[in-house]
Design a protein around this motif. Structure first.
Motif, PDB file in Angstrom:
ATOM      1  N   GLY A 174       0.787  -1.210   0.210  1.00  0.00           N
ATOM      2  CA  GLY A 174       0.068   0.077   0.076  1.00  0.00           C
ATOM      3  C   GLY A 174       0.895   1.339  -0.016  1.00  0.00           C
ATOM      4  N   THR A 175       2.168   1.034   0.430  1.00  0.00           N
ATOM      5  CA  THR A 175       2.911   2.379   0.105  1.00  0.00           C
ATOM      6  C   THR A 175       3.151   2.822  -0.974  1.00  0.00           C
ATOM      7  N   VAL A 176       3.631   3.969  -1.528  1.00  0.00           N
ATOM      8  CA  VAL A 176       3.917   4.357  -3.034  1.00  0.00           C
ATOM      9  C   VAL A 176       5.010   3.755  -3.503  1.00  0.00           C
ATOM     10  N   ARG A 177       5.411   3.409  -4.709  1.00  0.00           N
ATOM     11  CA  ARG A 177       6.268   2.849  -5.229  1.00  0.00           C
ATOM     12  C   ARG A 177       6.797   3.932  -6.002  1.00  0.00           C
ATOM     13  N   GLU A 178       6.394   4.653  -6.879  1.00  0.00           N
ATOM     14  CA  GLU A 178       6.539   5.927  -7.528  1.00  0.00           C
ATOM     15  C   GLU A 178       5.489   6.466  -8.115  1.00  0.00           C
ATOM     16  N   VAL A 179       5.756   7.930  -8.382  1.00  0.00           N
ATOM     17  CA  VAL A 179       4.922   8.918  -8.956  1.00  0.00           C
ATOM     18  C   VAL A 179       5.596   9.371 -10.276  1.00  0.00           C
ATOM     19  N   VAL A 180       4.777   8.901 -11.425  1.00  0.00           N
ATOM     20  CA  VAL A 180       5.598   9.056 -12.670  1.00  0.00           C
ATOM     21  C   VAL A 180       4.936   9.933 -13.342  1.00  0.00           C
ATOM     22  N   PRO A 181       5.471  11.268 -13.808  1.00  0.00           N
ATOM     23  CA  PRO A 181       5.026  12.230 -14.776  1.00  0.00           C
ATOM     24  C   PRO A 181       4.717  11.764 -16.178  1.00  0.00           C
ATOM     25  N   GLN A 182       3.464  12.109 -16.821  1.00  0.00           N
ATOM     26  CA  GLN A 182       3.530  11.805 -18.218  1.00  0.00           C
ATOM     27  C   GLN A 182       4.308  12.745 -19.062  1.00  0.00           C
ATOM     28  N   GLY A 183       4.845  12.217 -20.046  1.00  0.00           N
ATOM     29  CA  GLY A 183       5.551  13.037 -21.021  1.00  0.00           C
ATOM     30  C   GLY A 183       6.761  13.719 -20.347  1.00  0.00           C
ATOM     31  N   ASP A 184       6.936  15.168 -20.742  1.00  0.00           N
ATOM     32  CA  ASP A 184       8.197  15.539 -20.229  1.00  0.00           C
ATOM     33  C   ASP A 184       8.008  16.763 -19.085  1.00  0.00           C
ATOM     34  N   ARG A 185       6.869  16.279 -18.474  1.00  0.00           N
ATOM     35  CA  ARG A 185       6.537  17.216 -17.028  1.00  0.00           C
ATOM     36  C   ARG A 185       7.483  17.035 -16.251  1.00  0.00           C
ATOM     37  N   PRO A 186       7.555  17.952 -15.296  1.00  0.00           N
ATOM     38  CA  PRO A 186       8.597  17.991 -14.387  1.00  0.00           C
ATOM     39  C   PRO A 186       8.358  16.851 -13.265  1.00  0.00           C
ATOM     40  N   LYS A 187       9.666  16.302 -12.822  1.00  0.00           N
ATOM     41  CA  LYS A 187       9.285  15.265 -11.861  1.00  0.00           C
ATOM     42  C   LYS A 187       8.662  15.887 -10.378  1.00  0.00           C
ATOM     43  N   THR A 188       9.392  16.985 -10.193  1.00  0.00           N
ATOM     44  CA  THR A 188       8.853  17.856  -8.817  1.00  0.00           C
ATOM     45  C   THR A 188       8.297  18.985  -9.268  1.00  0.00           C
ATOM     46  N   VAL A 189       7.041  19.456  -8.724  1.00  0.00           N
ATOM     47  CA  VAL A 189       6.501  20.725  -8.807  1.00  0.00           C
ATOM     48  C   VAL A 189       6.675  21.539  -7.676  1.00  0.00           C
ATOM     49  N   PHE A 190       7.459  22.786  -7.815  1.00  0.00           N
ATOM     50  CA  PHE A 190       7.954  23.891  -6.656  1.00  0.00           C
ATOM     51  C   PHE A 190       6.764  24.702  -6.484  1.00  0.00           C
ATOM     52  N   LYS A 191       6.520  24.927  -5.202  1.00  0.00           N
ATOM     53  CA  LYS A 191       5.627  25.975  -5.095  1.00  0.00           C
ATOM     54  C   LYS A 191       6.226  27.532  -5.555  1.00  0.00           C
TER      55      LYS A 191
END
Lengths: 213, 620
Positions: free
Chosen positions: B218-235
């Motif tokens: 149930g823990t998260v394995r990974e969060v995958v952005p679709q296409g070339d979207r950034p892996k991390t969104v900053f505030k």
């Protein structure tokens, strides 16, 4: 504004004066309040064509209305201003009656009143149970109804108002098993009693004229 | 919407509900604009009017949007249950306050996420607005549903319901969103294309552009952005709080609200580094407004609103570097106009009491201090740098100045808490009652002390984000234990919330996307106004979890490992995860970290990662 309560309306007036940058006078003490009062509270839900605000200011009377006008909410108009004599009593203690217009009435309510109102008016005393803070109390409401006229789709009432004797419009309507939300209710005028026992509108009272009521 | 019959339907509804002034939309400074050719935005606060109108953030956004010629903002708040019943009975959709137009007809609907227990209201408001709950079910012609606010740093439980999220400060991002939206609409783009363009704005996160994969446990394995979207969104973060962002024409209510006063935001951010505090982490760094500008803003806003009270707002008002001069000048310029001042909780020192004394002239309501933990050891763990001596000195000082009532804020269930720490809450409060005697000061009356003991809820993006929440059983035992002591001293009063509410809050605070199912079930079961004890139903929530086949304790009470992918790792306030872990270890070792305003930078990551720096009103 008909849904704004009495205390909130007073606060609104304080804010209008502050926005207009009109100096107010304040009560003494740790929590000074502006010296400002409405002659008689308007129950939430009622419209009104005549509310009276008493206040103290050092501003000349002639310029007041123009200074306040830009800061009034859309639903408030200043209909007149008058300066009472120095030792005048506050309106609050002098208010005796209020005039109300109830309508347009739904057809059913109109027919009901057409039948029952003459009967009511022909009585000398009409007791009804009224809820008070201390619990229900039997009150003779007939003397509290100075006049009641039904015309077309409107009911016009003059009811006791103020600290001595008071009958709410919704209480009067409930005697006929009508709810206050059945038709718009407008307070048209209030009346004060002068030393001679005459009923006057507040402006007549202050200006010393005696109009026909 | 109510135009037929002169708004008679609305008038009848208003006559039937309590506090109808909640729904008038005609307050002082409310903005009524023509809707044609504008980007229309409904700013939604998922709670009742009196709370929503006490929130400065929404007033800021309302001001910023309505300043533009090509856009308009209207307000919509959660209708109280009586109004909701009227709306459902008459089959009327949720409407915005100013124009009374259906929310469904707006281009954008923006929810502020202030606390987790308002999530059920968001679903209920969408349902009342007749906007499909799930973002993927919305079609052309439906509004885009966006969200922002502190809980946006983990919006994952709401991911299914939101088209996009704005991370951090929206003052500048909103303008870009309006520009992009207007251009895309002009070009005839579809919803998907508009979202694609919006996602290129810094700080904008489109949940549907990110796929979440889970491990079997149930823990998260990974969060995958679709296409070339950034892996991390900053505030998004403002370099400075420009004067133009401040709402000098705030909407003024017609009924008593929670904070019925002018809210003057003197600075944003706090770097004291309290390790439980999410606000102290996500709003970094400190950016103070210059004193002269604050005076000008206060005067302008007082004149336009008619307020008679100013509250000096921030996360830690006593830390404003130019406070003494600000206070003196405010008093000098405004006291002749009978303007009152109020302060949020005070810092624990004599300077604070001096300022409060000046501002409260004669009025001695109650003072609020927040030691947060009962022992020095635990205060070191949470990095709340307050000593018992400081506290008693401050309290005795306040008492000498005539205060009789004191509020003390504590938390229970903090990491590493022992019985001694709990007992410490009682003994500290007890000493506060008799502070003058403990300090051997003559005379003085004992104080009345109200203690609030909130259950600790671990929050994302804090050093305690890996820690389990104390179990409900343990929290309830602790509450009983405290109560048994507090009943011994009649000058002490103890307040606390039900552990059940804190438990659900903890679940959603660190939840993942799968919780969307729970929210939907809870909504179907009738959950709403969960922050209101008379409406909160723990049984319904448990049923919702059972139906969604998810275990709430997995989210609330499970310790996380350092290497675990947290559901919010890809949504960054600029703080580095390594720094948070380091702070966590310092915490458990009982070692403190000093405020970076005092010269030493512990490299939390914000000023390194983002184009921003500390900005003070006066050299320290």
């Amino acid at each position: 504004m008909r849904f704004v309560g009495h205390l909130d309306m007073l606060k609104t007036w304080e804010r209008i004066f502050r926005r207009a940058r009109l100096p107010m006078t304040f009560s003494q003490g740790f929590a000074p309040r502006p010296l400002m009062s409405l002659a008689v509270p308007l129950p939430v839900g009622l419209l009104s064509e005549s509310e009276y605000l008493e206040f103290r200011t050092r501003e000349p009377l002639e310029e007041l209305a123009a200074k306040l006008a830009p800061f009034l909410p859309r639903d408030i108009d200043i209909l007149g201003l008058a300066m009472p004599k120095a030792d005048e009593k506050s309106l609050m203690s002098l208010v005796r009656y209020g005039d109300y217009r109830v309508g347009p009435l739904p057809a059913e309510a109109g027919q009901k009143l057409e039948r029952q109102l003459p009967v009511f008016l022909a009585e000398r005393a009409v007791f009804m149970e009224i809820k008070r803070k201390k619990g229900p109390k039997m009150v003779d409401i007939r003397p509290l109804v100075k006049s009641a006229r039904l015309s077309q789709h409107e009911l016009r009432l003059r009811l006791a108002l103020g600290s001595r004797a008071n009958l709410r419009v919704d209480t009067f309507l409930s005697y006929f098993s009508l709810v206050a939300t059945a038709a718009p209710i407008t307070r048209q005028e209030i009346f004060v009693e002068n030393e001679a026992g005459l009923l006057l509108t507040p402006f007549q009272y202050i200006s010393g004229t005696q109009g026909e009521i | 919407m109510f135009s037929g019959g002169g708004g008679q339907v609305l008038q009848q509804m208003l006559a039937a509900v309590e506090k109808p002034a909640r729904y008038l939309g005609n307050e002082f400074n409310a903005v009524h604009k023509d809707h044609s050719d504008k980007v229309t935005i409904a700013l939604a606060f998922p709670d009742v009017y009196e709370i929503a109108m006490s929130h400065l953030g929404l007033q800021i956004l309302y001001h910023i949007i309505n300043r533009r010629e090509d856009a308009l903002a209207e307000r919509v708040y959660a209708p109280w249950v009586d109004m909701e019943a009227e709306m459902r009975r008459r089959d009327l959709p949720l409407f915005a306050l100013e124009s009374q137009r259906p929310v469904r007809e707006f281009d954008l609907v923006g929810f502020t996420l202030q606390y987790e227990m308002s999530y059920s209201n968001i679903l209920n408001m969408l349902a009342l607005a007749r906007v499909p709950l799930l973002a993927r079910d919305r079609e052309e012609g439906h509004p885009l549903v966006m969200a922002g606010g502190p809980c946006a740093f983990n919006p994952e439980p709401l991911a299914d319901f939101l088209d996009f999220v704005v991370l951090g400060e929206a003052e500048e991002a909103l303008g870009e969103i309006i520009d992009v939206y207007a251009a895309a609409r002009q070009a005839g783009h579809s919803r998907g294309q508009i979202l694609q363009r919006l996602s290129t704005i810094d700080g904008v996160y489109v949940p549907s552009f990110y796929d979440v994969h889970y491990h079997e446990d149930g823990t998260v394995r990974e969060v995958v952005p679709q296409g070339d979207r950034p892996k991390t969104v900053f505030k998004r973060v403002l370099r400075e709080l420009k004067a133009e962002y401040y709402p000098t024409e705030p909407v003024v209510p017609y009924l008593d609200i929670v904070h019925d006063r002018l809210m003057l935001e003197i600075f944003r951010g706090c770097s004291r580094g309290c390790r439980f505090c999410q606000a102290g982490m996500i709003y970094r760094p400190v950016r103070e407004r210059p004193r002269q500008e604050l005076l000008a803003l206060a005067k302008a806003a007082l004149n336009s609103s008619g307020h008679n009270e100013v509250s000096l707002m921030s996360l830690s008002t006593m830390d404003y570097t130019d406070l003494e001069a600000l206070v003196d000048q405010l008093l000098g310029d405004l006291s002749c106009e009978r303007v009152k001042f109020s302060l949020p909780s005070l810092r624990v020192d004599s300077f604070s009491v001096d300022q409060a004394k000046k501002l409260h002239q004669g009025r001695r309501g109650s003072l609020t201090l927040a030691p947060e933990a009962g022992s020095q050891r635990l205060r070191d763990v949470i990095n709340k740098q307050v000593t018992e001596k400081d506290l008693l000195e401050t309290v005795a000082g306040a008492q000498a100045e005539g205060w009789q009532n004191l509020k003390l804020y504590f938390m229970i269930g903090l990491p590493s808490e022992t019985e001694d720490d709990l007992l410490g809450i009682f003994s500290l409060a007890h000493k506060a009652v008799w502070a003058h005697r403990y300090l051997n000061r003559p005379g003085g009356k004992p104080l009345r002390v109200t203690v609030s003991a909130a259950a600790f809820v671990p929050k994302p993006w804090t050093p305690f984000q890996w820690e389990p929440q104390d179990s409900m059983k343990s929290l309830e035992d602790k509450q009983r234990y405290l109560l048994s002591h507090f009943t011994k001293e009649k000058r002490l009063k103890l307040n606390y919330h039900g552990a059940e509410l804190s438990f659900i809050e903890a679940v959603f605070s660190r939840g993942d996307r799968r919780l969307g199912r729970v929210l939907q079930k809870a909504h179907a079961l009738g959950c709403r106004f969960d922050g209101w004890s008379e409406h909160f139903s723990f049984a319904k929530w448990l049923q919702a979890f059972a139906e969604a086949e998810l275990d709430p304790t997995f989210y609330a009470n499970r310790p996380r490992a350092r290497q675990e992918v947290l559901p919010w790792d890809h949504l960054s306030p600029g703080i580095s995860k390594d720094w948070l872990w380091q702070e966590r270890n310092e915490a458990l070792a009982g070692s403190t970290t000093i405020d970076c305003r005092d010269g030493y930078c512990s490299v939390c990551g914000v000023c390194q990662e983002l184009p921003v720096a500390i900005k003070l009103a006066k050299e320290k």
